[in-house]
Design a protein around this motif. Structure first.
Motif, PDB file in Angstrom:
ATOM      1  N   VAL A 177      30.764 -45.686  66.772  1.00  0.00           N
ATOM      2  CA  VAL A 177      31.929 -45.117  67.784  1.00  0.00           C
ATOM      3  C   VAL A 177      31.260 -44.430  68.621  1.00  0.00           C
ATOM      4  N   ARG A 178      31.374 -44.574  70.156  1.00  0.00           N
ATOM      5  CA  ARG A 178      30.856 -43.908  71.025  1.00  0.00           C
ATOM      6  C   ARG A 178      31.908 -42.757  71.616  1.00  0.00           C
ATOM      7  N   GLY A 179      31.245 -41.814  72.275  1.00  0.00           N
ATOM      8  CA  GLY A 179      31.924 -40.725  72.934  1.00  0.00           C
ATOM      9  C   GLY A 179      32.256 -39.450  72.199  1.00  0.00           C
ATOM     10  N   HIS A 180      31.588 -39.263  70.896  1.00  0.00           N
ATOM     11  CA  HIS A 180      31.918 -38.096  70.335  1.00  0.00           C
ATOM     12  C   HIS A 180      30.598 -37.519  69.905  1.00  0.00           C
ATOM     13  N   ASP A 181      29.416 -38.089  69.967  1.00  0.00           N
ATOM     14  CA  ASP A 181      28.014 -37.428  69.515  1.00  0.00           C
ATOM     15  C   ASP A 181      26.841 -38.000  70.408  1.00  0.00           C
ATOM     16  N   ALA A 182      26.548 -37.437  71.506  1.00  0.00           N
ATOM     17  CA  ALA A 182      25.372 -37.715  72.492  1.00  0.00           C
ATOM     18  C   ALA A 182      24.195 -38.079  71.775  1.00  0.00           C
ATOM     19  N   GLY A 183      23.930 -37.098  70.677  1.00  0.00           N
ATOM     20  CA  GLY A 183      22.519 -37.232  69.908  1.00  0.00           C
ATOM     21  C   GLY A 183      22.600 -38.395  69.046  1.00  0.00           C
ATOM     22  N   VAL A 184      23.704 -38.757  68.218  1.00  0.00           N
ATOM     23  CA  VAL A 184      23.730 -39.996  67.542  1.00  0.00           C
ATOM     24  C   VAL A 184      23.549 -40.969  68.374  1.00  0.00           C
ATOM     25  N   GLU A 185      23.994 -41.312  69.538  1.00  0.00           N
ATOM     26  CA  GLU A 185      24.238 -42.444  70.560  1.00  0.00           C
ATOM     27  C   GLU A 185      22.503 -42.490  71.121  1.00  0.00           C
ATOM     28  N   LYS A 186      22.059 -41.473  71.401  1.00  0.00           N
ATOM     29  CA  LYS A 186      20.605 -41.505  71.882  1.00  0.00           C
ATOM     30  C   LYS A 186      19.642 -41.998  70.763  1.00  0.00           C
ATOM     31  N   ALA A 187      19.881 -41.624  69.621  1.00  0.00           N
ATOM     32  CA  ALA A 187      18.875 -42.128  68.445  1.00  0.00           C
ATOM     33  C   ALA A 187      19.139 -43.736  68.318  1.00  0.00           C
ATOM     34  N   LEU A 188      20.454 -44.266  68.614  1.00  0.00           N
ATOM     35  CA  LEU A 188      20.734 -45.660  68.354  1.00  0.00           C
ATOM     36  C   LEU A 188      20.629 -46.406  69.447  1.00  0.00           C
ATOM     37  N   HIS A 189      19.998 -45.620  70.769  1.00  0.00           N
ATOM     38  CA  HIS A 189      20.129 -46.352  72.251  1.00  0.00           C
ATOM     39  C   HIS A 189      19.459 -48.140  72.301  1.00  0.00           C
ATOM     40  N   SER A 190      18.542 -48.074  71.517  1.00  0.00           N
ATOM     41  CA  SER A 190      17.606 -49.298  71.507  1.00  0.00           C
ATOM     42  C   SER A 190      18.530 -50.296  70.733  1.00  0.00           C
ATOM     43  N   ALA A 191      19.256 -49.855  69.847  1.00  0.00           N
ATOM     44  CA  ALA A 191      19.787 -51.024  69.059  1.00  0.00           C
ATOM     45  C   ALA A 191      21.335 -51.203  69.148  1.00  0.00           C
ATOM     46  N   ALA A 192      21.793 -50.202  69.833  1.00  0.00           N
ATOM     47  CA  ALA A 192      23.228 -50.263  70.105  1.00  0.00           C
ATOM     48  C   ALA A 192      23.693 -51.221  71.112  1.00  0.00           C
ATOM     49  N   ASP A 193      24.859 -51.594  71.341  1.00  0.00           N
ATOM     50  CA  ASP A 193      25.327 -52.592  72.300  1.00  0.00           C
ATOM     51  C   ASP A 193      26.766 -52.230  72.543  1.00  0.00           C
ATOM     52  N   ALA A 194      27.046 -51.815  73.949  1.00  0.00           N
ATOM     53  CA  ALA A 194      28.352 -51.119  74.312  1.00  0.00           C
ATOM     54  C   ALA A 194      29.497 -52.330  73.671  1.00  0.00           C
ATOM     55  N   GLU A 195      29.282 -53.686  74.127  1.00  0.00           N
ATOM     56  CA  GLU A 195      30.513 -54.353  73.882  1.00  0.00           C
ATOM     57  C   GLU A 195      30.724 -54.482  72.511  1.00  0.00           C
ATOM     58  N   ARG A 196      29.618 -54.819  71.733  1.00  0.00           N
ATOM     59  CA  ARG A 196      29.831 -54.721  70.073  1.00  0.00           C
ATOM     60  C   ARG A 196      30.411 -53.356  69.563  1.00  0.00           C
ATOM     61  N   ASP A 197      29.847 -52.237  70.213  1.00  0.00           N
ATOM     62  CA  ASP A 197      30.535 -50.972  69.763  1.00  0.00           C
ATOM     63  C   ASP A 197      31.995 -50.838  70.194  1.00  0.00           C
ATOM     64  N   GLU A 198      32.691 -51.374  71.174  1.00  0.00           N
ATOM     65  CA  GLU A 198      33.674 -51.333  71.403  1.00  0.00           C
ATOM     66  C   GLU A 198      34.506 -52.359  70.397  1.00  0.00           C
ATOM     67  N   GLU A 199      34.025 -53.239  69.858  1.00  0.00           N
ATOM     68  CA  GLU A 199      34.770 -54.124  68.801  1.00  0.00           C
ATOM     69  C   GLU A 199      35.101 -53.248  67.807  1.00  0.00           C
ATOM     70  N   LEU A 200      34.171 -52.353  67.344  1.00  0.00           N
ATOM     71  CA  LEU A 200      34.083 -51.521  66.415  1.00  0.00           C
ATOM     72  C   LEU A 200      35.248 -50.312  66.463  1.00  0.00           C
ATOM     73  N   ARG A 201      35.545 -49.740  67.587  1.00  0.00           N
ATOM     74  CA  ARG A 201      36.275 -48.914  67.926  1.00  0.00           C
ATOM     75  C   ARG A 201      37.835 -49.653  68.126  1.00  0.00           C
ATOM     76  N   THR A 202      37.839 -50.915  68.363  1.00  0.00           N
ATOM     77  CA  THR A 202      38.914 -51.667  68.382  1.00  0.00           C
ATOM     78  C   THR A 202      39.623 -52.016  67.163  1.00  0.00           C
ATOM     79  N   PHE A 203      38.683 -52.378  66.031  1.00  0.00           N
ATOM     80  CA  PHE A 203      38.966 -52.641  64.776  1.00  0.00           C
ATOM     81  C   PHE A 203      39.723 -51.362  64.207  1.00  0.00           C
ATOM     82  N   LEU A 204      38.819 -50.141  64.291  1.00  0.00           N
ATOM     83  CA  LEU A 204      39.447 -48.815  63.729  1.00  0.00           C
ATOM     84  C   LEU A 204      40.730 -48.365  64.352  1.00  0.00           C
TER      85      LEU A 204
END
Length: 479
Positions: A177-204
């Motif tokens: 879930v993006r937009g809350h913790d820049a450090g967490v997002e940076k740690a996951l940078h190579s693995a995360a995908d913005a479109e897939r992350d938005e699907e998680l946020r939409t589901f929640l």
């Protein structure tokens, strides 16, 4: 993985009044403290609910790592921070509300997940953190230990200072879930995908559309406190006249802080022509007898559920005939909107019903050329109605905002959904298309409506709405 005990040196204020800490003082501060560990804690009231929510989330994204951060403190000025409010997604899934927390759900086999709650542990007394660091417990208060957290939240708890290394080293599909913790997002940078992350946020977001019994109870608590806050305001309107809208804002805030966590959003205390500004939050204008006060405010509970209620009140307790004409039109529109809230009905039904009533009055008053169907088709009423007639309500005042349109605005109402119904008419002070007597008048009436099995329930029904009832209520409160 870094050892949690390997911490950065504690930062000292550049212009602090002490140059350093002697060895003798450091040793003294390490000893002589009682054991304050809390044992045999009861789980938080919603622990079973949060577990069920995580199970539902797990079923939706099998085999994927799910990361939901609480967020971090934000600086207000130099070394002072804004009061922390955790991300809604994190609080909804854990019940925890502390800064820097991270929920990590690791995939466990073909389906299912193992959840770990990463939290800050108690302040370290060995290195002096607890009394030297700006976020140490002697500065900002005691934190729960990780063992206490496990009892409260029903989850394994780990030191959040290790979570970035855990996430950086992990492989496989991941969503955050993006937009809350820049450090967490940076740690996951190579693995995360913005479109897939938005699907998680939409589901929640969509997961919160239907409230469970605990949530409905919290919303009712929020509304009940809000009702008392409105009563507080009516009792001190004479003091507001002697000062400004700020007196109203402060009066309601006191109720919110005494009975809840905070206000759910910035209170709108709009007197006179300020009522025509939809989100008037400066609250620095005069309060005058003979004019209207539009008060849009809500108490937020300690579990972060908020009310959202609006009443438009005559400052002196009596509507003028012209004010009553406009007020009664809005009341009629709200009645039509509330009547349209029912299970199986379309979400937009209440909006269309209320807008038709308002458009009808605008045509009758000669402010817009009919017929009414033409006005609605072209949206001509929107010059004076301005906004939609309501929204979902919950942990966010505009809850479920990133849900798909087909499940929200174009969806079907179900029992357990909670929404506002809030039509309004706003005639700007500089609107030359209306007669002068309309200008500077703004009226909105808003209630929190729960969809039930057989219709709806007005959670805020304890606050009068009809103009005559409002006058009687105000007279009674003023003694």
């Amino acid at each position: 993985m870094a050892d949690a005990a390997e911490e950065q040196p504690i930062k000292q204020r550049k212009n602090g009044l002490y140059a350093g800490v002697s060895d003798e003082l450091a040793a003294n501060m390490q000893t002589g403290w009682a054991d304050t560990e809390l044992r045999d804690l009861e789980p938080i009231a919603q622990a079973a609910r949060t577990a069920a929510r995580r199970a539902e989330l797990s079923a939706r994204f099998p085999g994927e790592r799910l990361v939901v951060p609480a967020g971090n403190l934000k600086t207000r000025s130099n070394d002072t921070e804004y009061p922390f409010r955790s991300s809604v997604e994190y609080a909804y899934l854990t019940g925890n509300q502390t800064e820097d927390g991270v929920l990590v759900m690791e995939p466990d086999g073909e389906s299912g997940h193992t959840a770990t709650l990463y939290l800050l542990p108690r302040s370290n007394r060995e290195n002096g953190e607890f009394w030297l660091d700006g976020q140490g417990e002697l500065w900002v208060g005691r934190r729960h230990s990780l063992a206490e957290g496990e009892q409260l939240y029903g989850l394994p708890c780990a030191d959040v200072r290790t979570v970035l290394d855990v996430l950086s080293a992990a492989d496989g599909p991941v969503r955050v879930v993006r937009g809350h913790d820049a450090g967490v997002e940076k740690a996951l940078h190579s693995a995360a995908d913005a479109e897939r992350d938005e699907e998680l946020r939409t589901f929640l977001s969509e997961q919160r559309l239907v409230k469970d019994e605990f949530e409905i109870g919290e919303l009712q608590k929020a509304v009940d406190s809000t009702v008392r806050g409105f009563e507080d305001v009516v009792r001190v309107l004479d003091k507001a006249e002697a000062t400004s809208e700020r007196y109203i804002e402060g009066t309601f805030f006191l109720r919110a802080r005494v009975e809840g966590n905070d206000i759910g959003y910035g209170s709108i205390c709009a007197a006179g022509p300020h009522a025509t500004t939809l989100h008037w939050q400066r609250n620095d204008g005069p309060v005058r007898s003979g004019e209207l006060l539009l008060l849009d405010a809500g108490v937020e509970t300690h579990t972060l559920y908020t009310a959202d209620v609006t009443r438009t009140l005559p400052v002196n307790g009596r509507f003028t005939d012209f004010q009553r004409k406009i007020y009664d039109a809005v009341y009629e529109a709200q009645e039509a909107g509330i009547a349209a809230v029912r299970p199986g009905g379309k979400y937009l039904d209440f909006h269309h019903a209320a807008q038709r009533v308002l458009a009808t009055h605008l045509v009758e008053w000669g402010l817009v050329e009919g017929p009414v169907d033409r006005v609605l088709e072209l949206g001509l009423q929107r010059r004076w109605t301005l906004h939609g007639t309501g929204h979902m309500l919950g942990m966010d005042v505009h809850d479920c905002a990133v849900a798909r349109r087909e499940t929200y605005a174009e969806g079907t109402l179900e029992p357990g959904m909670c929404l506002t119904v809030e039509p309004g008419l706003y005639f700007q002070a500089d609107d030359l298309t209306v007669p002068e007597e309309y200008r500077g008048i703004g009226v909105r009436i808003e209630d929190d409506i729960l969809v039930t099995e057989d219709g709806n329930r007005n959670l805020s029904a304890a606050l009068p709405r009809a103009s005559a009832d409002v006058e009687s209520w105000m007279a009674r409160l003023k003694g």
